[in-house]
Design an enzyme around this catalytic site. Sequence first.
Site, PDB file in Angstrom:
ATOM      1  N   HIS A  51      38.213  37.616  43.630  1.00 47.12           N
ATOM      2  CA  HIS A  51      38.129  36.892  42.350  1.00 47.12           C
ATOM      3  C   HIS A  51      37.058  35.803  42.425  1.00 47.12           C
ATOM      4  O   HIS A  51      37.347  34.629  42.176  1.00 47.12           O
ATOM      5  CB  HIS A  51      39.442  36.212  41.958  1.00 47.12           C
ATOM      6  N   ASP A  80      45.361  44.471  42.818  1.00 47.98           N
ATOM      7  CA  ASP A  80      45.879  43.104  42.816  1.00 47.98           C
ATOM      8  C   ASP A  80      47.350  43.007  42.385  1.00 47.98           C
ATOM      9  O   ASP A  80      48.248  43.246  43.182  1.00 47.98           O
ATOM     10  CB  ASP A  80      44.961  42.234  41.945  1.00 47.98           C
TER      11      ASP A  80
HETATM   12 ZN   LIG Z   1      45.489  38.486  44.703  1.00 48.18          ZN
END
Ligand SMILES: [Zn+2]
Length: 448
Positions: free
Chosen positions: A266, A317
């Site tokens: 991210h 994720d």
């Molecule tokens: Zn994560």
Amino acid sequence: MRFVEADFLFDGENWLRDVRLEIDETGRIVQSVKAISDTPRHSVVIPGFVNSHSHCFQRAMAGFAEKSFDGKDSFWGWRERMYGLVNSLSAEDFAKICRFFMAENLQCGYTTLVEFHYFHNRADGSAYEPEELLSLNLIHSAKTAGIRFTLLPVLYMMGGFGRTALLEQKPFLMESVKDYLRLFSRLSEKNSPSFLCGMAIHSLRAVTKSALQELVEKRGDLPVPIHIHIAEQELEVTQCQNFYGKRPVEWILDNLPVDERWSLIHATHVSAWELLHMARKNVVAGLCPITEANLGDGLFPLRKWLDLDGSISIGSDSNIRLDPFEELRLLEYGQRLTKKSRCVVADPNCPSTGMRLVRSLYKGSSQSSGFSVGGLKVGDMADFLVLDPSHPSLINPSIDTLWDRLIFSGSREMILNVFVGGEQVVHQGIHSDYKEALKGFSEVLLER
Ligand SMILES: [Zn+2]
């Protein structure tokens, strides 16, 4: 010696026509030659995808966190619900989720899973017996399912920049780097051709500066991947600036010996300077487009990154949805929606949007997982997907448009057979353990 033949085979960089791969007894590709036999061959074969960032247990909350009563939900509200889940799961529940999740990953085309594992303790913070019990559940499930597996035990010590941890964070916590290295060492004893223990730091907000530096120093030249959540939310960028005087990526590049073993997960909110220096350090930008959209994180400057020759990885994720084609599609569509333009990542050297995405992806696959995967060249592991030639996106394939058709009009339903190290683990779209594993997973969901 085993072999696979295909009309169209993607080797990680290019499509090859009428190719035959030979695979040795260790599951590695040892030769790539022109196919000459008259025996039936596969139509389209592509490398298996690497799911480079996952939190397995969150699969049990997929679709359960989509309500808001005040219209102000955010990542931080979702995180509260995730804490609720983790504090309600037993080790038996966790094992059931793992078993299902591994089979599901293979069916969805992920032949390597990289698990960012920070769920270590019971809800009250006490250790399991043995302390690595949940990690062992993951390793066992991966091995039984036949998926290649990189486990990243996570160092998690604090509740935020300079803040002690919350009660709900007790399942994640470790007291010291010494404890972490003991866990890492025990798990590393299990390393094998299909399992690798790497390292992870939850985030800059969850670990002290001295612990980070100690861990990185003790890690030294160990050739294993190391991952960190870095700049997912604008709030954490601001908090990092207030605490360290720098943005997260900027801080880590300035303070730690970051290199190609690092995946910055991210790296959503990055400045032009951060992006340039990430590329110079040859790190992987770990992107999770479906989850990042679900959590309202923001958008990574993908086009600029690819122009710097940066490599990417994709991860499921939060596991709200498993589909590598959809991850790639959403990656490009996010850019289109903000730029009000089409084919954002395509360029004159690679006018196919899909091809440019997968070339960058396959570069990041080995780096993020620590295995020779993501391509189908001599020396790579024979992890591959056989696609269904009757699917509309595969009728009359051509090299020019194949990746664009797969990504923009295809889905995981195209995957017919899956091989890991040359061994078939999914037949006609179904993993042999999927139905049984689903029963256990259903029990976990029914308890909720
Ligand atoms: Zn994560």
